[in-house]
Design an enzyme around this catalytic site. Structure first.
Site, PDB file in Angstrom:
ATOM      1  N   ASP A 197       7.790  -2.564  -1.580  1.00 53.15           N
ATOM      2  CA  ASP A 197       6.822  -1.813  -2.370  1.00 53.15           C
ATOM      3  C   ASP A 197       5.501  -2.578  -2.372  1.00 53.15           C
ATOM      4  O   ASP A 197       5.388  -3.623  -2.994  1.00 53.15           O
ATOM      5  CB  ASP A 197       7.348  -1.642  -3.798  1.00 53.15           C
ATOM      6  CG  ASP A 197       6.538  -0.624  -4.591  1.00 53.15           C
ATOM      7  OD1 ASP A 197       5.360  -0.388  -4.243  1.00 53.15           O
ATOM      8  OD2 ASP A 197       7.092  -0.062  -5.551  1.00 53.15           O
ATOM      9  N   ARG A 243       2.546  -1.458  -3.373  1.00 54.98           N
ATOM     10  CA  ARG A 243       1.530  -0.880  -4.249  1.00 54.98           C
ATOM     11  C   ARG A 243       0.911  -1.946  -5.133  1.00 54.98           C
ATOM     12  O   ARG A 243       1.516  -2.939  -5.469  1.00 54.98           O
ATOM     13  CB  ARG A 243       2.164   0.190  -5.147  1.00 54.98           C
ATOM     14  CG  ARG A 243       2.498   1.433  -4.385  1.00 54.98           C
ATOM     15  CD  ARG A 243       3.162   2.449  -5.271  1.00 54.98           C
ATOM     16  NE  ARG A 243       4.508   2.052  -5.640  1.00 54.98           N
ATOM     17  CZ  ARG A 243       5.383   2.875  -6.203  1.00 54.98           C
ATOM     18  NH1 ARG A 243       5.053   4.108  -6.461  1.00 54.98           N
ATOM     19  NH2 ARG A 243       6.593   2.460  -6.486  1.00 54.98           N
TER      20      ARG A 243
END
Ligand SMILES: [Zn+2]
Length: 222
Positions: free
Chosen positions: A137, A139
């Site tokens: 991930d 982000r």
């Protein structure tokens, strides 16, 4: 709230009628980027200038998913999550969805489709990202923190199943007063993906009681 390394500026805003009511769309541009590549959006229900007052704000921080939201891909639940969040803030009468243009959990559309090709060969969503040299991930939440800061939102009730998102936002300086689970329907195509998110990424499997609670509170008022 926002670090000096993160800079977004409010570029434009307008109300837009939607099937979830009339919402205010506020577009932000990331400093130092080619503008068309890096625009992010706050979608606000209720009066924009009153958003930050009167206690924690119902909020979702949502990352763009072209395949799910535009194409109607059944590989994930992003479209349903976005729609459910917009319905929830409209129903609450005050809230915000911060929509970040970080496709594919931050790796971009091209790499996301490469990851899908690996998944078609048997890898799961985490294994595919790692095989391409990315984190599971990628982000980042400092942008969301900067946008919430600009909107004078000091505290949020966050619609998410993702504990990493809560931790990431808190690290970025957002006061997350509570987490409201945001589970939407599974189908035959996304059930394996959702199971990996639960098993490998710590997503909470609990069913959402919070949105029903909001609905019934509104019904009682009505
Ligand atoms: Zn998606």
């Amino acid at each position: 709230m926002s670090g000096p390394e993160t800079s977004v500026s409010r570029f434009s805003q307008a109300t837009i009628p939607t099937h979830n009511g009339t919402l205010t769309v506020v577009v932000y541009r990331e400093a130092g980027r080619r503008a068309e590549e890096r625009e992010h959006v706050a979608i606000v229900a209720g009066a924009l200038d009153a958003l930050g007052g009167a206690g924690p704000v119902l909020a979702r921080v949502h990352s763009e998913c072209w395949t799910g939201e535009t194409l109607g891909s059944l590989k994930c639940d992003c479209r349903e999550q976005l729609d459910r969040a917009l319905a929830a803030i409209e129903e609450a009468g005050r809230g915000v969805v911060v929509y970040l243009r970080q496709e594919g959990r931050g790796i971009g559309l091209g790499n996301k489709v490469r990851a899908y090709a690996l998944q078609n060969g048997g890898a799961d969503t985490v294994e595919a990202n790692l095989a391409l040299g990315f984190e599971a991930d990628a982000r980042r939440y400092d942008l969301a923190a900067a946008i919430l800061d600009d909107l004078d939102v000091r505290s949020v009730r966050l619609l998410t199943n993702n504990p990493l998102k809560v931790a990431g936002l808190r690290t970025a300086g957002v006061n997350v007063s509570s987490r409201l689970s945001h589970w939407v329907g599974e189908n035959q195509h996304n059930s394996a993906y959702l199971a990996v998110k639960r098993r490998k990424m710590g997503h909470h499997p609990d069913q959402s009681g919070q949105l029903r609670a909001i609905s019934s509170a509104r019904a009682r008022k009505g």
